[in-house]
Design a protein around this motif. Structure first.
Motif, short mmCIF file in Angstrom:
data_model
loop_
_atom_site.label_atom_id
_atom_site.label_comp_id
_atom_site.label_asym_id
_atom_site.label_seq_id
_atom_site.Cartn_x
_atom_site.Cartn_y
_atom_site.Cartn_z
N UNK A 64 0.88 -1.23 0.40
CA UNK A 64 0.13 -0.09 0.14
C UNK A 64 1.09 1.74 0.79
N UNK A 65 1.83 0.98 0.90
CA UNK A 65 2.51 2.45 0.99
C UNK A 65 3.18 2.31 -0.60
N UNK A 66 3.88 1.69 -1.36
CA UNK A 66 4.60 1.72 -2.97
C UNK A 66 3.60 2.70 -3.47
N UNK A 67 2.26 2.07 -3.26
CA UNK A 67 1.41 2.47 -4.42
C UNK A 67 1.42 3.89 -4.10
N UNK A 68 1.07 4.30 -2.91
CA UNK A 68 1.04 5.65 -2.24
C UNK A 68 2.04 6.92 -2.84
N UNK A 69 3.65 5.95 -2.43
CA UNK A 69 4.14 7.14 -2.83
C UNK A 69 4.20 7.24 -4.75
N UNK A 70 4.19 6.10 -5.52
CA UNK A 70 4.09 6.56 -6.98
C UNK A 70 2.95 7.28 -6.90
N UNK A 71 1.83 7.02 -6.56
CA UNK A 71 0.39 8.52 -6.80
C UNK A 71 0.96 9.45 -6.52
N UNK A 72 1.50 9.85 -5.44
CA UNK A 72 1.94 10.99 -4.89
C UNK A 72 3.33 11.47 -6.12
N UNK A 73 4.04 10.61 -6.26
CA UNK A 73 5.13 11.25 -6.97
C UNK A 73 3.86 11.56 -8.30
N UNK A 74 2.93 10.55 -9.33
CA UNK A 74 2.74 11.15 -9.97
C UNK A 74 1.73 11.97 -10.51
N UNK A 75 0.91 12.60 -9.02
CA UNK A 75 0.26 14.15 -8.52
C UNK A 75 1.48 15.48 -8.63
N UNK A 76 2.39 14.91 -8.08
CA UNK A 76 3.97 16.03 -7.75
C UNK A 76 4.11 16.62 -9.27
N UNK A 77 4.15 15.67 -9.91
CA UNK A 77 4.82 16.22 -12.37
C UNK A 77 4.49 16.24 -12.64
N UNK A 78 2.51 15.74 -11.97
CA UNK A 78 1.81 17.11 -12.58
C UNK A 78 1.51 18.18 -12.93
N UNK A 79 1.68 18.17 -11.66
CA UNK A 79 1.58 20.08 -10.68
C UNK A 79 2.54 20.83 -11.02
N UNK A 80 4.42 20.09 -11.17
CA UNK A 80 4.74 21.39 -11.12
C UNK A 80 5.37 20.33 -13.09
#
Length: 127
Positions: A51-67
């Motif tokens: 679950x933690x891995x999925x959350x971290x990947x999701x946060x990375x995708x969101x951060x890349x989208x925002x940037x």
């Protein structure tokens, strides 16, 4: 010797016995109702890490989208098109961050193009 003691005065056999009697009240569409599960600590932590891995990947995708969005907004100069002066004044404080996001995006685009050209050249040589 044959019973496992838990943190309370009941043994694991007593809990399993109670779970067996709960089965009578279970609805038929829930096959796991009333069953006792004695999974170890390792199984619990394995599920948590997935679950933690999925959350971290999701946060990375969101951060890349925002940037990427902030960089693109700086590229097309959205700030000059805003008519509300209060909002425009508030957003001028974010201009250095937008410049940095635009710079990061252009560097990523440049490196991606270079890698794509290298890959194309490798396949052209083999043909």
């Amino acid at each position: 010797m044959y019973n496992v003691m838990l943190n309370n005065p009941e043994t694991s056999g007593a809990i399993a016995y109670k779970g067996y009697h709960l089965k009578q009240d279970c609805p038929p569409e829930n096959p796991n109702c009333g069953k006792v599960n004695f999974l170890g600590r390792d199984n619990y932590h394995k599920d948590k890490s997935e679950k933690a891995g999925k959350v971290l990947i999701g946060l990375a995708v969101i951060a890349a989208t925002v940037i990427g969005g902030i960089g693109y907004a700086h590229k097309i100069d959205v700030l000059s098109k805003i008519k509300n002066e209060k909002l425009k004044d508030a957003l001028t404080h974010f201009e250095p961050a937008a410049k940095t996001c635009h710079k990061w995006c252009s560097q990523i685009k440049k490196k991606g193009s270079e890698c794509l050209e290298k890959i194309k050249n490798i396949f052209k040589r083999k043909s």
